[in-house]
Design an enzyme around this catalytic site. Sequence first.
Site, PDB file in Angstrom:
ATOM      1  N   SER A  66       1.081  -1.320  -0.017  1.00  0.00           N
ATOM      2  CA  SER A  66       0.190  -0.360   0.178  1.00  0.00           C
ATOM      3  C   SER A  66       0.819   0.953  -0.250  1.00  0.00           C
ATOM      4  O   SER A  66       0.451   1.759  -0.445  1.00  0.00           O
ATOM      5  CB  SER A  66      -0.757   0.108   1.681  1.00  0.00           C
ATOM      6  OG  SER A  66      -2.332  -0.714   0.684  1.00  0.00           O
ATOM      7  N   LYS A  69       0.607   3.011  -3.176  1.00  0.00           N
ATOM      8  CA  LYS A  69      -0.385   4.105  -3.558  1.00  0.00           C
ATOM      9  C   LYS A  69      -0.623   5.807  -3.293  1.00  0.00           C
ATOM     10  O   LYS A  69      -1.194   6.737  -3.767  1.00  0.00           O
ATOM     11  CB  LYS A  69      -1.821   4.301  -1.849  1.00  0.00           C
ATOM     12  CG  LYS A  69      -2.866   2.221  -2.456  1.00  0.00           C
ATOM     13  CD  LYS A  69      -3.172   1.760  -0.971  1.00  0.00           C
ATOM     14  CE  LYS A  69      -3.852   0.880  -1.216  1.00  0.00           C
ATOM     15  NZ  LYS A  69      -4.072   0.048   0.117  1.00  0.00           N
ATOM     16  N   TYR A 191      -3.611  -2.804  -9.420  1.00  0.00           N
ATOM     17  CA  TYR A 191      -3.552  -2.546  -8.042  1.00  0.00           C
ATOM     18  C   TYR A 191      -2.483  -3.605  -8.133  1.00  0.00           C
ATOM     19  O   TYR A 191      -1.915  -3.622  -7.049  1.00  0.00           O
ATOM     20  CB  TYR A 191      -4.892  -2.522  -8.067  1.00  0.00           C
ATOM     21  CG  TYR A 191      -4.794  -2.441  -6.942  1.00  0.00           C
ATOM     22  CD1 TYR A 191      -4.855  -1.243  -6.032  1.00  0.00           C
ATOM     23  CD2 TYR A 191      -5.520  -3.609  -5.362  1.00  0.00           C
ATOM     24  CE1 TYR A 191      -4.596  -1.242  -4.644  1.00  0.00           C
ATOM     25  CE2 TYR A 191      -5.241  -3.690  -4.263  1.00  0.00           C
ATOM     26  CZ  TYR A 191      -4.791  -2.434  -3.263  1.00  0.00           C
ATOM     27  OH  TYR A 191      -5.068  -2.489  -2.135  1.00  0.00           O
ATOM     28  N   TYR A 243      -4.662   4.267   8.267  1.00  0.00           N
ATOM     29  CA  TYR A 243      -6.397   3.423   8.497  1.00  0.00           C
ATOM     30  C   TYR A 243      -7.088   3.682   9.413  1.00  0.00           C
ATOM     31  O   TYR A 243      -6.603   4.871  10.325  1.00  0.00           O
ATOM     32  CB  TYR A 243      -6.501   1.812   7.674  1.00  0.00           C
ATOM     33  CG  TYR A 243      -5.164   1.447   7.261  1.00  0.00           C
ATOM     34  CD1 TYR A 243      -5.338   1.932   6.139  1.00  0.00           C
ATOM     35  CD2 TYR A 243      -3.779   0.531   7.056  1.00  0.00           C
ATOM     36  CE1 TYR A 243      -5.082   1.694   4.077  1.00  0.00           C
ATOM     37  CE2 TYR A 243      -3.511   0.537   6.112  1.00  0.00           C
ATOM     38  CZ  TYR A 243      -3.614   0.374   5.032  1.00  0.00           C
ATOM     39  OH  TYR A 243      -2.802   0.433   3.435  1.00  0.00           O
ATOM     40  N   VAL A 261       1.266  -3.912   3.986  1.00  0.00           N
ATOM     41  CA  VAL A 261       1.137  -5.460   4.764  1.00  0.00           C
ATOM     42  C   VAL A 261       2.541  -5.954   4.286  1.00  0.00           C
ATOM     43  O   VAL A 261       2.754  -7.122   4.302  1.00  0.00           O
ATOM     44  CB  VAL A 261      -0.231  -5.825   4.012  1.00  0.00           C
ATOM     45  CG1 VAL A 261      -1.308  -5.886   5.710  1.00  0.00           C
ATOM     46  CG2 VAL A 261       0.030  -6.182   2.788  1.00  0.00           C
TER      47      VAL A 261
HETATM   48  N1  GLN Z   1      -2.502  -4.939  -2.139  1.00  0.00           N
HETATM   49  C1  GLN Z   1      -2.984  -5.286  -0.334  1.00  0.00           C
HETATM   50  C2  GLN Z   1      -4.045  -5.316  -0.299  1.00  0.00           C
HETATM   51  O1  GLN Z   1      -5.374  -5.225  -1.744  1.00  0.00           O
HETATM   52  C3  GLN Z   1      -2.594  -3.809  -0.363  1.00  0.00           C
HETATM   53  C4  GLN Z   1      -2.918  -3.522   1.473  1.00  0.00           C
HETATM   54  C5  GLN Z   1      -2.219  -3.414   1.750  1.00  0.00           C
HETATM   55  O2  GLN Z   1      -0.788  -2.980   1.948  1.00  0.00           O
HETATM   56  N2  GLN Z   1      -2.485  -2.277   3.597  1.00  0.00           N
HETATM   57  O3  GLN Z   1      -5.246  -5.855   0.036  1.00  0.00           O
END
Ligand code: GLN
Length: 307
Positions: A66, A69, A191, A243, A261
């Site tokens: 993430s 992003k 994605y 988050y 993650v």
């Molecule tokens: N690729 C992961 C997902 O879509 C990214 C989530 C994350 O890093 N928080 O669940």
Amino acid sequence: VEDVNYERVLKKVAAYVEPHFGSGQVASYIPPLAEVDPRYFGMALYTLDGQLFVTGDAHKRFSIQSISKVFALSIAFNLLGDDVWSRLDREPSGTPFNSLVQLEVEHGRPRNPFINAGALVVVDILASHFAHPELAVMQFIRRLVANESIDIDLKLARSEQELAHRNIAMAHFMKSFGNLQNPVEEVIKSYCHQCAIAMSCAELAVAASFLANRGICSTQSTRIVNAGQAKRINALMATCGTYDAAGDFAYRVGLPAKSGVGGGILVVVPGVATACVWAPGLDKAGNSLVGIMALEQFAKITGWSIY
Ligand code: GLN
């Protein structure tokens, strides 16, 4: 800026968290991430005058997930300006990164660009401008770091894509509200590939330096986003980057950050530096457990805070 010996600061931080190496749970819903040794720990600090300080596994590449992003949003924000907000909001969600619940009540309009739903909309925006948005993100990052070897871990990307049921559901749901213009399969594929970009702490800290530098990439002296946009991306990181734990993160660390993650957390110290920490074990909110401990200690020692 205080005159501190950053080499020593990172050493102190690493020593502080060492008893906790391996704590937390590695993400298991993306199978290759479950195989990563949870005892890794790395941290990098990149100052705006171009000095890089590292400790531990700071040069080992991991899945940025993430954290990607932030880069995707930067491209979209630079392309569309404030028009990006016609399709998504900029409020903390208070729900997990992969939650579906708010989307129904809020008619397919994601709370912010850093939860999965919002990130999928950003990919969709990019998909209307680039044939391969994930390659646009990767090339953008390569340019920021001035390193052509940064790449997508294709095996990991495919593995996530095969099991992306929840993100696929989210994408279809948004499409039913007219908030996705490109085919769901394409958006999901891009994605998952964007999330599977592999980078080290050192590379991430360098890549994000434009956010600490009013939008200007310090390695290239080129403008990436304008100063107002850099400020706003930082504001989004501070309020939404970790988050439903963003409040606790602000309380403990006090700096804009984006987690993934894969166990990475990218941090911006506006006007001063960028930092990145990596420890694969996650807490309940999906943020690196040891990473947050390290950043809390780091913020304490340096006195850096935006509050
Ligand atoms: N690729 C992961 C997902 O879509 C990214 C989530 C994350 O890093 N928080 O669940």
